[in-house]
Every structure is written in C-alpha cells, then in structure tokens.
Design an enzyme around this catalytic site. Structure first.
Site, PDB file in Angstrom:
ATOM      1  CB  ILE A  32      50.804  47.656  42.020  1.00  0.00           C
ATOM      2  CG1 ILE A  32      52.206  48.103  42.387  1.00  0.00           C
ATOM      3  CG2 ILE A  32      49.751  48.293  42.921  1.00  0.00           C
ATOM      4  CD1 ILE A  32      52.470  49.581  42.106  1.00  0.00           C
ATOM      5  CG  ASN A  88      35.665  45.875  42.042  1.00  0.00           C
ATOM      6  OD1 ASN A  88      34.946  44.884  42.212  1.00  0.00           O
ATOM      7  ND2 ASN A  88      36.907  45.926  42.472  1.00  0.00           N
ATOM      8  CB  VAL A  97      41.845  52.605  39.102  1.00  0.00           C
ATOM      9  CG1 VAL A  97      42.448  53.278  37.870  1.00  0.00           C
ATOM     10  CG2 VAL A  97      42.919  52.368  40.160  1.00  0.00           C
ATOM     11  CG  HIS A 101      40.275  48.176  36.491  1.00  0.00           C
ATOM     12  ND1 HIS A 101      39.789  49.446  36.738  1.00  0.00           N
ATOM     13  CD2 HIS A 101      40.316  47.549  37.693  1.00  0.00           C
ATOM     14  CE1 HIS A 101      39.552  49.574  38.033  1.00  0.00           C
ATOM     15  NE2 HIS A 101      39.847  48.432  38.631  1.00  0.00           N
ATOM     16  CG  HIS A 103      40.315  43.158  39.520  1.00  0.00           C
ATOM     17  ND1 HIS A 103      41.351  43.635  40.283  1.00  0.00           N
ATOM     18  CD2 HIS A 103      39.403  44.169  39.471  1.00  0.00           C
ATOM     19  CE1 HIS A 103      41.083  44.867  40.691  1.00  0.00           C
ATOM     20  NE2 HIS A 103      39.901  45.217  40.216  1.00  0.00           N
TER      21      HIS A 103
END
Ligand code: AMP
Ligand code: ZN
Length: 115
Positions: A32, A88, A97, A101, A103
């Site tokens: 986002i 991360n 978050v 995940h 990136h």
C-alpha cells in the site's frame, strides 16, 4: 486466521488489496506504500507471526514462496535488472505487521544500505 491480523484479514477478503497472485497456500499483493516502482508483499496464507516462528515442517512452504517470488519478479519485469527480496523480523528488524511477509522490491536502482 488470526482475527485482528491485518494480513489474515486481506487473505480472508475482509480488507481490500491489489492481489497479483494467489493459490491454496500463498498470496501476493501490492504494498500500500510502495518503496519503489514495484513493491509486492508475498505471504503464506496461514498465520505465521514472523521468521522466528518458522518450524521444520514449513521448509517446503518457504521454498515454494521463494520460487513464487522469482516468478513474480519476472512477471513484474524486474528479473533482468535485479530486485530485492527481504524479510523484516521482530522489532529491531523493523517488522511492523506481525504476519510473516516477504517484500519484493524493484524497478529502480536500490540503495546499498540494508539498515
Ligand atoms: P514490515 O515493516 O516489514 O512489517 O512491512 C509491512 C508492510 O506492509 C509495509 O511495507 C506496509 O506499507 C505494508 N502494508 C501495510 N498495510 C497494508 C495494506 N493494507 N495493504 C498492503 N500493504 C500494506
Ligand atoms: Zn496473520
């Protein structure tokens, strides 16, 4: 599914996202707040809080996620010039978050700095 987890809610379709790929166990969507012309978030659909929570039986899942990332890099047109695939982990690692995940970032010459 962890009810209050942002990315679990994207998986469940409760929060909209620009999904570019999904299958039974993985989903990829546009970040986002992109840090470069191409910035995708790639996650396991199953809630895993961070790299630190991974278990031995998730080796296959992680392998498939990384292979998916290479395919998405090709699809996004950044494979030839290069890109970065980063995770991360935890507070000092800069993880915001708490759902594991990756990136996938590319489309410009990235800084050499990682931290
Ligand atoms: P991290 O700092 O590694 O936890 O990265 C979290 C990433 O999630 C950031 O790059 C955010 O821009 C991205 N993000 C946060 N909310 C959303 C959302 N609703 N849809 C897509 N990406 C998001
Ligand atoms: Zn989650």
């Amino acid at each position: 599914m962890t009810e209050k987890c942002l990315f679990c809610r994207i998986v469940a379709g409760e929060i909209p996202a620009e999904i570019v790929y999904q299958d039974k166990e993985l989903i990829a969507f546009k970040d986002i707040n992109p840090q470069a012309p191409k910035h995708l978030i790639i996650i396991p659909k199953k809630h895993i809080a961070s790299l630190a929570e991974l278990t031995e039986d998730q080796q296959g899942l992680m392998g498939r996620l990384i292979i998916l990332a290479t395919k998405l890099a090709q699809k996004e047109g950044v494979a030839e010039n290069g890109y970065r695939l980063t995770v991360n982990c935890g507070v000092e690692g800069g993880q915001v978050v708490p759902h594991l995940h990756f990136h996938l970032i590319g489309g410009r010459r990235l800084s050499g700095r990682l931290g």
